[in-house]
Scaffold this active site. Sequence first.
Site, mmCIF file in Angstrom:
data_model
loop_
_atom_site.group_PDB
_atom_site.id
_atom_site.type_symbol
_atom_site.label_atom_id
_atom_site.label_comp_id
_atom_site.label_asym_id
_atom_site.label_seq_id
_atom_site.Cartn_x
_atom_site.Cartn_y
_atom_site.Cartn_z
ATOM 1 N N TRP A 110 -12.201 -8.304 5.366
ATOM 2 C CA TRP A 110 -11.403 -7.890 6.521
ATOM 3 C C TRP A 110 -12.376 -7.642 7.674
ATOM 4 O O TRP A 110 -13.241 -6.804 7.561
ATOM 5 C CB TRP A 110 -10.631 -6.607 6.213
ATOM 6 C CG TRP A 110 -9.824 -6.182 7.392
ATOM 7 C CD1 TRP A 110 -10.206 -5.342 8.407
ATOM 8 C CD2 TRP A 110 -8.502 -6.605 7.706
ATOM 9 N NE1 TRP A 110 -9.202 -5.224 9.330
ATOM 10 C CE2 TRP A 110 -8.157 -5.986 8.920
ATOM 11 C CE3 TRP A 110 -7.579 -7.461 7.076
ATOM 12 C CZ2 TRP A 110 -6.913 -6.188 9.523
ATOM 13 C CZ3 TRP A 110 -6.360 -7.651 7.670
ATOM 14 C CH2 TRP A 110 -6.025 -7.026 8.874
ATOM 15 N N ASP B 62 -13.268 1.331 2.992
ATOM 16 C CA ASP B 62 -12.478 2.464 3.497
ATOM 17 C C ASP B 62 -12.371 3.607 2.491
ATOM 18 O O ASP B 62 -11.403 4.374 2.529
ATOM 19 C CB ASP B 62 -11.062 2.016 3.906
ATOM 20 C CG ASP B 62 -11.077 1.148 5.143
ATOM 21 O OD1 ASP B 62 -12.086 1.178 5.865
ATOM 22 O OD2 ASP B 62 -10.094 0.443 5.378
ATOM 23 N N THR C 167 -12.104 -2.856 -1.659
ATOM 24 C CA THR C 167 -13.278 -2.033 -1.946
ATOM 25 C C THR C 167 -14.008 -1.656 -0.657
ATOM 26 O O THR C 167 -15.199 -1.934 -0.482
ATOM 27 C CB THR C 167 -14.204 -2.774 -2.918
ATOM 28 O OG1 THR C 167 -14.382 -4.132 -2.463
ATOM 29 C CG2 THR C 167 -13.608 -2.814 -4.308
ATOM 30 N N GLU D 111 0.824 -1.196 0.000
ATOM 31 C CA GLU D 111 0.000 0.000 0.000
ATOM 32 C C GLU D 111 0.871 1.266 0.000
ATOM 33 O O GLU D 111 1.197 1.775 1.064
ATOM 34 C CB GLU D 111 -0.921 -0.022 1.224
ATOM 35 C CG GLU D 111 -1.780 -1.277 1.289
ATOM 36 C CD GLU D 111 -2.706 -1.301 2.499
ATOM 37 O OE1 GLU D 111 -3.036 -0.227 3.055
ATOM 38 O OE2 GLU D 111 -3.112 -2.391 2.893
#
Length: 542
Positions: free
Chosen positions: A522, A385, A383, A316
């Site tokens: 998550w 946050d 997909t 990230e």
Amino acid sequence: MNRSLRRALWAGAVVALTVAAVPVTSAFGAGSVTATFTKAQDWGTGHETRVTVANGSSSSVDTWRIEFDLPSGTTISSFWDADVTSSGNHYVAVKKSWAGPLGPGASFSWGYNGTGAYKAPLNCTVNGAPCGGGSTPPPTTTAPPTTTPPTTTPPTTPPPTTPPPTTPPPTGGKKIVGYFAEWGVYGRNYHVKNIHTSGSAAKLTHILYAFGNTTGGRCTIGDSYADYDKAYTAADSVDGVADTWDQPLRGSFNQLRKLKKMYPHLKVIWSFGGWTWSGGFTQAAQNPAAFADSCYNLVEDPRWADVFDGIDVDWEYPNACGLQCDSSGPNAFKNVVGALRSKFGSSALVTAAITADGSTGGKIDATDYAGAASSLNWLMPMTYDYFGAFNPQGPTAPHSPLTSYTGIPQQGFNSDAAIQKLKAKGVPASKLLLGIGFYGRGWTGVTQTAPGGTATGPAPGTYEQGIDDYKVLKNTCPATGTIAGTAYAKCGSNWWSYDTPSTIGGKMTYANNQGLGGAFFWELSGDTGNGELIGAIKGGLG
């Protein structure tokens, strides 16, 4: 992303751990509350120490207080899972309010990073009594037992409450992939056994173990204690058999081994990076082959090689900014995963969690994800946050919209935009999994029920402001509306958005209609005790 912010609170103070714990400096005393200090890592100018508090008495202990001195040249620079104060070289550590009482035979661990080389604490007391007693433990590479004395035969315990399944893997080829967060075994008290008792293991196809570190352009251990050293009691173990102090592998790795034996269809993938630990990928991109070698040697370590079926890259973000900014170029990600595929071979799983920024000129456009797809079994655009109280004044918006909607704060910040952009670039739909968050994001100081309202800051959360688990929100702030394929609710002055079994069903219909390879989420501890959300994923994928 949610994993990022949850994890940053815990991992921001933790350095990379690369070796197993060494023998403790104080042994356990019999029939009392004791504290044991374990050197987890020592790099000369600093060290990391794990402290285990154990209740060897026959009654519950509501609180504990450890006092100790550190020798000259050693100080505590950061700590976690305990409240620590100091006066000179004298330190006091007390139980966190959320930690709860210690039952008979139970233990709890906290840790700290220190400056200087590791030195054993002095004058240690716990609740006013000496921290430990007895003889020095035998030299081993792991700590002595936290709750179970040495034994040559497993203790007699009841069998698991649920028999091993006899059904084949679920969903007929559709993938259901769930993250297990290594730090969940601490304050969240979520262990591998919970994957079994919730019924989730029978519905999953793959577990992503998060996270390993990427320090120095190498794959390294994230938390050695949680990963392979924590001793499990019979009550907390997947198969009802307690760990012994001298067994070669303990911790979550051994529990995952037991879970896989119980559910033979289940695969486990070790995920590296995440928000906090993505910095090392920049150096990895300078020598992908060396990075791949280090990852292979760690994942295939003989102590746990049978536990893992492959490796996941959670960078990230390549050629873009996350916690740090990377400028390795659009081919860096492709080169790194290509090196991993070459090293691990065709039979191993190599996967990646990637950005879901579908905006024009956004993070998807910064990297050649299509070129990397041939080296990957699948890609997981995150997909969720998209919006949250990291913008404390709002506007309020669902953090995981499936589609765009009138008034969306940022064009391209929705699941469909990401999926369509990746497909248009040449990523096969069958290699894309749709991401689901098992949590919500919220604001406070909100007066408007519909999305788009102003706020004064993040809503209160169980572990972190602005975020809470589905299992909490379904009771404290039940959903009252939907927008763009996800749910929201206003409770008092707090405004939350999150997915429910109903909205997940709609998202799975979308995944099927788009020809996607399945879904991922998550993370496991956010679901209810009977796995409502994972049940909705499985039911929706068919």
